[in-house]
Design an enzyme around this catalytic site. Structure first.
Site, PDB file in Angstrom:
ATOM      1  N   LYS A 161      21.376  21.767  32.665  1.00 45.81           N
ATOM      2  CA  LYS A 161      21.637  22.239  34.034  1.00 45.81           C
ATOM      3  C   LYS A 161      22.138  21.078  34.878  1.00 45.81           C
ATOM      4  O   LYS A 161      21.699  19.934  34.715  1.00 45.81           O
ATOM      5  CB  LYS A 161      20.321  22.787  34.601  1.00 45.81           C
ATOM      6  CG  LYS A 161      20.427  23.485  35.956  1.00 45.81           C
ATOM      7  CD  LYS A 161      19.071  24.073  36.319  1.00 45.81           C
ATOM      8  CE  LYS A 161      19.104  24.751  37.673  1.00 45.81           C
ATOM      9  NZ  LYS A 161      17.790  25.272  38.067  1.00 45.81           N
TER      10      LYS A 161
ATOM     11  N   SER B 196      17.562  30.012  39.460  1.00 45.90           N
ATOM     12  CA  SER B 196      18.806  29.316  39.697  1.00 45.90           C
ATOM     13  C   SER B 196      19.459  28.730  38.439  1.00 45.90           C
ATOM     14  O   SER B 196      20.581  28.225  38.503  1.00 45.90           O
ATOM     15  CB  SER B 196      18.590  28.178  40.689  1.00 45.90           C
ATOM     16  OG  SER B 196      17.612  27.309  40.191  1.00 45.90           O
TER      17      SER B 196
ATOM     18  N   SER C 200      12.903  29.651  38.450  1.00 45.37           N
ATOM     19  CA  SER C 200      14.319  29.437  38.179  1.00 45.37           C
ATOM     20  C   SER C 200      14.719  29.374  36.723  1.00 45.37           C
ATOM     21  O   SER C 200      15.906  29.377  36.421  1.00 45.37           O
ATOM     22  CB  SER C 200      14.786  28.144  38.864  1.00 45.37           C
ATOM     23  OG  SER C 200      14.687  28.306  40.252  1.00 45.37           O
TER      24      SER C 200
END
EC number: 6.3.5.7
Lengths: 520, 139
Positions: free
Chosen positions: A72, A167, A191
């Site tokens: 990420k 997210s 997330s």
């Protein structure tokens, strides 16, 4: 039946460079998903070649050697741009690797690139980053298309796509679309588990303090953890094994010795006690997921486990508590972005303060700025007691709820992960980020509040042909028990493989016959 | 084929209709609006501006949402800073083990001179909201 990529690499059925090239090629064909912000093609191929050399000599570094992974974009990666999907860090090249990234590279993993997210990991849809929203690969699956109501000819497939959740949406999409075998996400309020549920992959949130946060650009220091996304529970255990453990560079990691473990194949669940927290039957929970949750409870009961209803009375306040603590910590953590040492810097140079203000106005989006301002409000002297300290007290009550339940003999909690299956993008953006986060985080963030490990296991497809997952929450630092139960459950539900055109075209026998790719 | 049986506890509760557009816990009306003075103070502290009325409204909503905390009885409850409060924080020996990376660190700064980060003049307070427009335009 899992196809073992690692074994294939060892036996020479496929080479690391072949594997890397296929993944890179698949990334190109699935570019419309917008899962990746940066693809590090050159360095990935180089790493793959080095891995191949090690296999040739019969000296692979471990099970992860040569395995393509994605990270990420809020983890620092040396030499590769780290943006957090924000204008504030566009062009920022970190001088160091986050500890978790370094650990994966030390095991020989091949870093394919950085994945898309909500700006600074604030959001539950992966729709609010400056590089645009991430599309859920299942939007393009045969399973979803078959169930789609035919629309008028003015609307086509383009407008029908669903979100990944967030997210860590980019990471979830990358794993779900077979462009990598594992991905790192982060989990502050859900997330990692939220997009895992929407994209039909395994999403593990480890216990707070188990995995180093050094190099993970912080959102909420007391709740952030690196998250692991894989296609099956065994793989998650392998990645966990290579990442967990004390890091001198992160003083919030515990000093206990961590021993990597292999998951046993549980056959007898009769000694297990599964708790069903009644407060997780939250307003807005879809009847489909409610039924699935109930079916899962029955599954355990019929297999001989003790399944009991439990109560976590402060659950409904956890989202409010999170809102206050999160914005307060964010206000503090975002203060470092002033343009002076790294990141975006405004041209305004009348004074230091005006430069800072202009830089932050230009660099942050509305969501981030909104949270900073809210956080600062709650931290004002006149509000500190009533909001921030009050929220910290409520946090203790929430954590104590879990302590009581686990102390009463319950081993694992079983809850839904999300309120419904993935929403179409056009529907999702009708409400603002804060409202959506408040709605979507409700089932996941109490675990962050209490620091407990939790995992999403993909369970079934909804009526719309989209993945739905269920969540298991375990005791602190009891990841082995949590993952063992999750693996048993995964075996029972037999979640279907995504039928994606692009993946089939790149098959070449590498992904074939896989229900889930295990490299353990 | 297993028969689908709704778990007893879950079936007993009526499921409210899905209200997708509302927060799961609806905000209550707040005691008062945030004053302009406080807004200005926040912008100064955060060095981030509200930009427009929507930004201010967002703050009002956030405060109303947070006000729900008042409903919880926290008498005698200690605030919790960290879930690891029962453990000792790791402290390493005070030995220098790394550093000497000035060049790498300076690479990311836009304005620098030798080994210094360059900032515009300090000690000039950000003007109040009303004067800001002219101040910023005059640069």
């Amino acid at each position: 039946m899992c196809f073992q990529v690692s074994a294939a690499l060892r036996d020479g059925h496929v080479t690391p460079t072949e594997l890397c090239q296929r993944c890179l090629s698949l990334i190109k064909s699935t570019k419309f998903l917008n899962a990746y912000i940066t693809v590090a093609e050159e360095s990935a191929l180089k790493q793959a070649e080095e891995s191949e050399e090690r296999y040739r000599r019969g000296q692979p570094l471990g099970v992860l050697d040569g395995i393509p992974i994605a990270v990420k974009d809020n983890f620092n990666t040396a030499g590769i741009e780290t943006t957090c999907a924000s204008n504030m860090l566009k062009g920022y090249i970190s001088p160091y690797n986050a500890t978790v990234v370094q650990k994966l590279l030390d095991q020989g993993a091949v870093l394919l690139g950085k994945t898309n997210l909500d700006e600074f990991a604030m959001g539950s849809g992966s729709t609010d980053g400056v590089f645009g929203p991430v599309r859920n690969p299942w939007s393009y699956s045969r399973q979803y298309k078959e169930k789609s109501v035919p629309k008028s000819h003015s609307e086509d497939e383009e407008s029908n796509w669903v979100i990944t959740g967030g997210s860590s949406g980019g990471s979830a999409a990358a794993v779900s679309s077979f462009t990598c075998f594992a991905a790192l996400g982060s989990d502050t309020g859900g997330s990692t588990r939220n997009p895992a549920a929407h994209c039909g992959v395994v999403g593990l949130k480890p216990t707070y303090g188990l995995i180093s946060r050094h190099g993970l650009i912080p959102l909420v220091n007391s709740m952030d953890v690196p998250g692991i996304l894989t296609r099956c529970v065994d793989d998650a255990a392998v990645v966990l094994g290579s990442l967990a453990g004390h890091d001198p560079k992160d003083s919030t990691t515990i000093q206990d010795n961590f021993k990597p473990f292999e998951l046993p194949n549980l056959t007898d669940v009769s000694k297990l006690s599964i708790g069903i927290p009644k407060e997780y039957h939250a307003p807005g929970l879809s009847s489909e997921i409610l039924a699935l949750w109930s079916k899962a409870a029955d599954l355990f009961k019929n297999a001989g486990a003790k399944v009991i209803e439990v109560s976590l009375p402060h659950t409904r306040y956890s989202i409010v508590c999170y809102h206050v603590l999160c914005t307060a910590e964010v206000a503090s953590n975002m203060a470092r972005f002033d343009g002076l040492e790294y990141g975006h810097r405004s041209d305004m140079n009348k004074s230091t303060e005006s430069m800072y203000a202009a830089t932050r106005r230009e660099g942050f989006n509305d969501v981030v700025r909104g949270r900073i301002l809210s956080g600062n409000y709650f931290l004002l002297k006149q509000n500190y007691e009533n909001y921030f300290v009050k929220a910290q007290k409520v946090r203790r009550l929430i954590a104590n709820d879990f302590v009581k339940v686990f102390g009463s003999g319950v081993d694992i909690l079983l809850t839904p992960t999300t309120l419904s299956d993935a929403a179409p993008y056009t529907e999702f953006i009708k409400e603002d980020n804060r409202t959506r986060s408040a709605q979507d985080d409700i089932l996941t963030q109490a675990a962050n509040m209490a620091g407990l490990p939790a995992i999403n296991v993909p369970t079934a497809l909804s009526e719309r042909g989209l993945p739905v997952g269920l969540q298991f929450i375990g005791r602190s630092f009891q990841e082995k028990q949590l993952l063992t139960v999750a693996k048993w459950f995964e075996k029972q539900v037999k979640f279907p493989m995504i039928q994606l055109e692009e993946v089939k075209r790149h098959d070449h026998g590498v992904f074939q016959h896989q229900k889930s790719a295990s490299f353990s | 084929m297993r028969a689908l049986r709704l778990w007893r506890g879950l079936r007993a509760r009526p499921v409210p209709p899905v209200r997708a557009l509302r927060s799961a816990v609806p905000p209550r009306p707040g005691p008062q609006q945030v004053t302009a003075e406080v807004l200005g103070q926040l912008e100064h502290l955060a060095l981030v501006d509200f930009r427009d009325a929507e930004g201010v409204e967002r703050l009002q909503k956030a405060i109303r949402f947070a006000d729900q905390l008042r409903e919880v009885n926290t008498d005698g409850v200690e605030p919790m800073d960290s879930v690891l409060e029962d453990r000792c924080l790791y402290l390493r020996e005070d030995d220098v083990t790394e550093g000497n990376c000035t060049r790498e660190l300076l690479k990311n700064a836009r304005e620098k001179v030798e080994e210094y980060f360059v900032a515009p003049p300090g000690n000039i307070p950000l003007p109040k909201l009303e004067d800001q427009e002219t101040f910023l335009q005059g640069s």
